[in-house]
Write a protein that holds these residues in place. Structure first.
Motif, PDB file in Angstrom:
ATOM      1  N   SER A  28      39.994  33.386  33.349  1.00  0.00           N
ATOM      2  CA  SER A  28      38.786  32.938  32.643  1.00  0.00           C
ATOM      3  C   SER A  28      39.132  32.334  31.287  1.00  0.00           C
ATOM      4  CB  SER A  28      37.833  34.109  32.437  1.00  0.00           C
ATOM      5  OG  SER A  28      38.353  34.995  31.467  1.00  0.00           O
TER       6      SER A  28
ATOM      7  N   SER B   1      44.873  36.929  41.349  1.00  0.00           N
ATOM      8  CA  SER B   1      44.332  37.533  40.126  1.00  0.00           C
ATOM      9  C   SER B   1      43.945  36.472  39.096  1.00  0.00           C
ATOM     10  CB  SER B   1      45.332  38.531  39.522  1.00  0.00           C
ATOM     11  OG  SER B   1      46.569  37.909  39.302  1.00  0.00           O
TER      12      SER B   1
ATOM     13  N   PRO C 193      49.169  33.784  31.013  1.00  0.00           N
ATOM     14  CA  PRO C 193      48.391  33.330  32.169  1.00  0.00           C
ATOM     15  C   PRO C 193      46.916  33.151  31.833  1.00  0.00           C
ATOM     16  CG  PRO C 193      48.887  35.659  32.395  1.00  0.00           C
ATOM     17  CD  PRO C 193      49.597  35.189  31.146  1.00  0.00           C
TER      18      PRO C 193
HETATM   19  C1  LIG Z   1      42.735  39.121  34.777  1.00  0.00           C
HETATM   20  C2  LIG Z   1      44.163  38.739  34.711  1.00  0.00           C
HETATM   21  C3  LIG Z   1      44.649  37.729  33.853  1.00  0.00           C
HETATM   22  C4  LIG Z   1      43.846  36.840  32.936  1.00  0.00           C
HETATM   23  O1  LIG Z   1      42.520  37.020  32.850  1.00  0.00           O
HETATM   24  P1  LIG Z   1      41.527  36.192  31.892  1.00  0.00           P
HETATM   25  O2  LIG Z   1      40.282  36.156  32.701  1.00  0.00           O
HETATM   26  O3  LIG Z   1      42.092  34.836  31.643  1.00  0.00           O
HETATM   27  O4  LIG Z   1      41.393  37.002  30.656  1.00  0.00           O
HETATM   28  C5  LIG Z   1      46.012  37.531  33.805  1.00  0.00           C
HETATM   29  N1  LIG Z   1      46.860  38.228  34.582  1.00  0.00           N
HETATM   30  C6  LIG Z   1      46.439  39.186  35.428  1.00  0.00           C
HETATM   31  C7  LIG Z   1      47.450  39.898  36.252  1.00  0.00           C
HETATM   32  C8  LIG Z   1      45.084  39.480  35.519  1.00  0.00           C
HETATM   33  O5  LIG Z   1      44.684  40.438  36.357  1.00  0.00           O
END
Ligand SMILES: *Cc1c(COP(=O)(O)O)cnc(C)c1O
Ligand SMILES: [Zn+2]
Length: 420
Positions: A247, A307, A244
């Motif tokens: 950021s 998220s 996923p």
């Molecule tokens: C924070 C988060 C991410 C990805 O975060 P990045 O900002 O792309 O590093 C993915 N999955 C979950 C459940 C998160 O809380």
């Protein structure tokens, strides 16, 4: 100690290992640089040393940005750390693979962390570094899971914590933050507003904002997901990872982890194809990928995958470059596909994930349906968070059979599988 200095990702200017995150010359992001000349050497010995380490991310201390160096035999480092993150299960998912027409799919279940998301990896590293630098207050700008993790680490280590979240966050995530005694600040705005406010506060206060002034250290924690996957596959690389993207930090740092170990000879072969997963209601990286752009146009998020709801992703350009140079991609899925993804994963693997995992699973299903995955590939699906934190996503998707406590009522009220 292998950590050397901070360096601008763009102009390569060097900075000391302090709480700084942006280049004074070109405003590029700063990144940790290591000197592995003393880490390298015999691969067998290096592997044995890792395998003999603690059952958490500190087994990879040689590759993390801490002044303290690798842990001693008595687990001295572990006592500095509080909440042990990492060493989560990598599960072979044959029933999921079969449903998708693939041969080998693995689920990396990072919901199995202390606060039930992969954020415990990055927070462990950032908070440990914050303590080394002498900070007494930790803080973050969060889409939810980071808030849970910062609050818990603050409690474990006796540090004050301030967590800033968008006020429309899921109730489960707010409750699972406040319980640790953190100051929870619900900001009337979206994540990008929260982040802007925190960047201003960060300039004025002597606080460790784990994902702002400590970001170079924080980001390194995500490499441990790659290290674990490779170790759990018997020191082999997968052919493809589906991850996923909010950021873009997790996505790019997983690849960096594989690269770092390849450079040291711990792993051989090509970097896996890296596939990023976003929700259509917040898909700046997937849109730029589809349009052939090198940078992302910021968007206003509107999705159940809160998220992942970052409309202006800091690592967007690096995520695009990574997807292109590894033969991967970045795809987006609708909220209905996300709900279906959660159900598909739960019903075929027994793993109940939050909306972000629904995004990841739905993107895997989309890639498989489109024929983008060779059936012989070994695919790793990175599941980053826990289903109990986003219960609204599955409400109303199945029926409960309520009956009187009698056999007759059971037989009349509950459809039964006919056994032959
Ligand atoms: C924070 C988060 C991410 C990805 O975060 P990045 O900002 O792309 O590093 C993915 N999955 C979950 C459940 C998160 O809380
Ligand atoms: Zn620079």
């Amino acid at each position: 100690m292998a950590v050397s200095h901070l360096q601008c990702k763009e102009c390569k200017a060097q900075y000391p290992l302090e709480a700084v995150y942006v280049c004074e010359t070109c405003f590029g992001p700063l990144e940790v640089v290591y000197d592995h000349s003393r880490t390298s050497g015999d691969v067998g010995e290096l592997r044995r040393r890792i395998q003999g380490g603690p059952q958490n991310i500190w087994r990879y201390a040689d590759f993390l940005p801490l002044a303290g160096g690798p842990p001693g035999p008595s687990g001295r480092l572990a006592s500095r750390v509080g909440l042990p993150a990492g060493c989560t299960p990598l599960i072979r998912a044959d029933r999921l693979a079969e449903r998708l027409g693939l041969r080998e799919v693995w689920v990396k279940n990072d919901a199995a962390n202390p606060t039930h998301s992969f954020k415990d990896r990055v927070v462990s590293v950032a908070v440990t570094r914050a303590r080394e630098l002498g900070f007494e207050t930790i803080a973050c700008a969060s889409t939810g899971n980071l808030a849970n993790s910062v609050a818990a680490h603050g409690a474990a280590l006796g540090l004050d914590s301030y967590v800033f979240i968008p006020s429309n966050l899921e109730e489960q995530k707010i409750l699972a933050t406040g319980v640790y005694g953190a100051k929870v600040v619900a900001v009337e705005g979206n994540y990008d507003d929260v982040n802007r406010l925190c960047t201003e506060l960060c300039a004025e206060r002597d606080w460790a904002f784990v994902n702002i002034n400590l970001r170079p250290y924080y980001a390194e924690g995500s490499k441990t997901l790659a290290f674990e996957i490779a170790e759990q596959l018997g020191w082999e690389l997968p052919d493809r990872c589906v991850v996923p993207v909010a950021s873009g930090s997790l996505f790019t740092k997983i690849a960096r982890g594989f690269e770092e170990w390849r450079e040291l000879g711990l792993l051989e072969g090509e970097l896996p194809s890296m596939n990023g997963a976003q929700a259509q209601g917040c898909s700046p990286v997937a849109s730029a990928f589809a349009d052939g752009q090198d940078v992302c146009r910021p968007v206003k998020p509107d999705t159940i995958a809160k998220s992942l709801a970052i409309g202006n992703p800091a690592d967007g350009p690096y995520a695009l470059d990574l997807a292109r140079r590894t033969g991967g991609g970045v795809d987006a899925v609708t909220d209905d596909e996300i709900r279906a993804g959660i159900k598909l994963l739960a019903e075929t693997t027994g793993v109940f994930t939050e909306t972000a995992g629904g995004v990841t699973t739905a993107v895997l299903a989309k890639l498989a349906a489109r024929g983008d995955i060779d059936p012989d590939e070994r695919v790793v699906l990175v599941i980053t968070g826990e289903g109990l934190k986003t219960l609204d996503a599955v409400r109303g998707t199945f029926e409960t059979h309520t009956i009187a406590p009698t056999v007759d009522a059971f037989e009349a009220g509950v459809p039964q599988t006919v056994s032959v």
